[in-house]
Design a protein around this motif. Structure first.
Motif, short mmCIF file in Angstrom:
data_model
loop_
_atom_site.label_atom_id
_atom_site.label_comp_id
_atom_site.label_asym_id
_atom_site.label_seq_id
_atom_site.Cartn_x
_atom_site.Cartn_y
_atom_site.Cartn_z
N VAL A 1 -2.41 4.82 5.55
CA VAL A 1 -1.37 3.79 5.62
C VAL A 1 -0.20 4.18 4.73
N SER B 1 -4.23 0.02 9.53
CA SER B 1 -5.06 1.00 8.83
C SER B 1 -5.95 1.77 9.81
N LYS C 1 -6.69 5.16 8.45
CA LYS C 1 -6.72 4.85 7.01
C LYS C 1 -5.64 5.58 6.21
N ASN D 1 0.86 -1.18 0.00
CA ASN D 1 0.00 0.00 0.00
C ASN D 1 0.89 1.23 0.00
N TYR E 1 -2.90 -5.72 8.51
CA TYR E 1 -3.11 -4.56 7.65
C TYR E 1 -4.29 -3.71 8.14
N ASP E 2 -5.42 -4.37 8.43
CA ASP E 2 -6.61 -3.63 8.86
C ASP E 2 -6.39 -2.96 10.21
#
Length: 177
Positions: free
Chosen positions: A109, A102, A107, A72, A98-99
């Motif tokens: 990232v 994030s 958000k 990302n 990852y979440d």
């Protein structure tokens, strides 16, 4: 002839790494002695990055290991397991990592934001995997636990309910150790 059945193990994750877009380590945690020295770990990470940074796949077999990854902006997230490990389990750990990151970074990232919240990133890794054993695969639980630990509100400004909740969490974690 049937294939040999390998013994089941809770130790499914061999390593977790987050690298920048130059392949440099930002966060990494190794859970066994496959790469015992920092020099060997960094050499593996460089090799892993060189094989994955231009690929569109999500999984690679490298040096006898199963590596799932996601990128990302300027970050690459990796979860590494043995060659016999179930890729779906590793992907669930990767998605949770990852979440969680994030959510922690709201958000946003990217490398700078991650460096600003590096302590929370390490806490997230520790909440998800401990010693190679997967503890959590739901990112909302990870983020909630980090938020509970991260509350730096002085005790005299907390409500009674917050103090009790904090005490419950601390007691629960001390009993689980």
């Amino acid at each position: 002839m049937d294939a040999p059945v390998l013994p089941a193990s809770l130790y499914t994750v061999k390593a977790i790494a987050i690298l920048d877009n130059d392949g440099e380590r930002i966060v990494s945690k190794y859970y066994d002695d496959t790469y015992p020295t920092t020099k060997e770990q960094k050499a593996f990470e460089k090799n892993l990055f060189s094989k994955t940074h231009k690929a569109n796949a999500e999984i690679i077999m490298l040096e006898g290991l199963t590596c799932v990854y996601r990128s990302n902006v300027d970050l690459y997230f990796y979860v590494i397991g043995s060659s016999q490990e179930n890729e779906l389990i590793l992907v669930s750990v990767l998605s949770c990592l990852y979440d969680s990151i994030s959510q922690i970074l709201r958000k946003n990232v990217e490398k700078r934001a991650l460096l600003d919240h590096l302590d929370a990133a390490f806490l997230a890794v520790d909440e998800i995997v401990d010693g190679g054993i997967i503890l959590e695969s739901d990112y909302s639980n990870v983020v909630q636990r980090i938020a509970v630990r991260g509350d730096d509100v002085p005790i005299n400004e907390q409500t009674v309910a917050q103090v009790l909740q904090s005490a419950r969490e601390q007691l629960k974690w001390s009993l689980l150790k």
